[in-house]
Design an enzyme around this catalytic site. Structure first.
Site, mmCIF file in Angstrom:
data_model
loop_
_atom_site.group_PDB
_atom_site.id
_atom_site.type_symbol
_atom_site.label_atom_id
_atom_site.label_comp_id
_atom_site.label_asym_id
_atom_site.label_seq_id
_atom_site.Cartn_x
_atom_site.Cartn_y
_atom_site.Cartn_z
ATOM 1 N N LYS A 54 10.915 -32.940 -74.081
ATOM 2 C CA LYS A 54 11.759 -32.108 -74.342
ATOM 3 C C LYS A 54 12.378 -31.889 -75.602
ATOM 4 O O LYS A 54 12.764 -31.098 -75.954
ATOM 5 C CB LYS A 54 12.639 -32.158 -73.250
ATOM 6 C CG LYS A 54 12.342 -31.862 -71.833
ATOM 7 C CD LYS A 54 11.988 -30.459 -71.685
ATOM 8 C CE LYS A 54 11.697 -29.971 -70.059
ATOM 9 N NZ LYS A 54 11.481 -28.657 -70.116
ATOM 10 N N SER A 62 4.566 -37.065 -69.334
ATOM 11 C CA SER A 62 5.496 -36.192 -70.103
ATOM 12 C C SER A 62 6.827 -36.972 -69.963
ATOM 13 O O SER A 62 7.744 -36.466 -70.940
ATOM 14 C CB SER A 62 5.730 -34.776 -69.218
ATOM 15 O OG SER A 62 6.084 -35.203 -67.759
#
Length: 402
Positions: free
Chosen positions: A51, A302
């Protein structure tokens, strides 16, 4: 869809600002999969997830006057940390609204990166409503979590790195929540290597993309819950959905138990700590509905922001499923030597006692009985079956606890 030029521009800006994460080949998983398998380790970013890429690029493209009063966002945890760190580096005040169910580790991390944290709602969608209210009330700039071309371009730099490190890549497996990550990666991959097979993976409790594909239009789920809290969203984005529908070759759903097993296996076999959202790709590759991968395969990990308490529970569940851990409840005669005899039977069967709880005073117990709860280390499902048979042969009745 962000263009390849825009993604490359983002990559130039992010160079030196975010970690160019490693692409690690796994001999163990490659042998099991029957094809070369690599992990793209976004769990090793400073904020513990990808992110930081999108947040940093989004803020870099804003006019200074738009940032003067600060920024705000809603997040289940990872986006909050990315925005908090990116804003702190740029000298911008940041507020993040997180669900009340957010793991403590993610809350504390966002605060450590300098953000003001507000807890509101039971999921991302309720937190987002509060964040947009504060955006209007306080004149803050909202930083989207996924549904924005700049965010997608930032995340798309992962796709550039994959192709640079592994030009022969044939399959890329990506977690899907709101869709920003897979849309960005698709934009980078398909523009350069259209034949790459792109597989998106969702948690069964939040399968908004698959339900949308089946319905032929974007679907909003009534609820979304999963151990993979980072992708537990009720809907994919309005901008990301058309890109998913056009560029993602296959959507796969995984249940909670395989996600837990994938976390444990990555920890044990690859020495990589991942959260639920980060492990769904591996869970899919080795699940009962395994996707149609081909050739050199990259699994995007991720994120790695899993708190210790959750990790402890997940490890226990994973060991239970693999037959390496067993919990039993028995009632024994409340006489001297009864417990000793039981432990001898267990020892002779080759199981190791991890913990034992002996209770003679529970009110529901019949007089003359004692309850014993055992936690055992075992060597697999066949060993457990043999142990159970031996206990029954010796006359013991028992319940298996979960």
């Amino acid at each position: 869809m962000p263009s390849l030029a825009e993604i490359r521009e983002a990559a130039d800006h992010l160079r030196g600002r975010v970690r160019r994460t490693e692409l690690i080949h796994s001999p163990y998983f490659s042998e099991r999969l029957g094809a070369p398998l690599y992990f793209k380790c976004e769990n090793l970013q400073r904020t513990g997830s990808f992110k930081i890429r999108g947040a940093t690029w989004f803020l870099a493209r804003q006019e200074p006057e738009r940032l003067a009063r600060g920024v705000i966002t809603a997040s289940a945890g990872n986006h909050a940390q990315g925005v908090a760190l990116a804003a702190s580096r740029a000298g911008i005040a940041a507020t993040v609204v997180m669900p009340e169910t957010t793991p403590l580790a993610k809350i504390l991390a966002a605060r450590d990166y300098g953000a003001r944290v507000i807890l509101r709602g039971l999921g991302y969608d309720e937190a987002a409503i509060e964040a947009h209210r504060l955006e209007q009330e306080q004149g803050l700039l909202y930083v989207p979590a996924f549904d924005d071309p700049l965010i997608m371009a930032g995340q798309g730099t992962i796709g550039l790195e994959i192709l640079e490190d592994l030009p022969e890549v044939e399959t890329v497996v990506v977690p899907v929540g709101g869709g920003g990550l897979i849309s960005g990666i698709a934009s980078a991959l398909k523009a350069q290597r259209p034949r790459v097979r792109l597989i998106g993976v969702e948690a069964a409790g939040a399968a908004a993309a698959l339900r949308s594909r089946q319905a032929g239009h974007r679907v909003v789920l009534p609820e979304a819950h999963s151990l993979a809290d980072g992708i537990a969203l009720k809907a994919v984005g309005e901008l990301t959905w058309p890109l998913i529908e056009e560029w993602v070759d296959e959507l796969v759903v995984v249940e909670e138990e395989p996600i837990a097993q994938a976390i444990v296996t990555l920890l044990e076999k690859a020495k990589l700590v991942t959260e639920g959202a980060g492990a769904v790709g591996l869970a899919a590759l080795f699940g009962p509905d395994a996707p149609l991968h081909r050739g050199a395969t990259v699994c995007v990990l991720s994120g790695g922001n899993i708190d210790v308490q959750t990790l402890e529970r997940v490890v226990e569940r994973g060991l239970l499923e693999e037959g390496r851990y067993l919990k039993l409840r028995l009632e024994l005669p409340d006489v001297p030597g009864a417990l000793a005899r039981l432990t001898q039977v267990i020892g002779a069967a080759g199981a190791n006692i991890f913990a034992v709880r002996h209770d003679r005073r529970r009110s529901r117990l019949p007089l003359g009985k004692a309850e014993v709860q055992l936690e055992l280390e075992t060597r697999g499902l066949e060993h457990i079956a043999a142990l159970r048979d031996q206990l029954r042969t010796e006359g013991y009745e028992f319940d298996i606890l979960r």
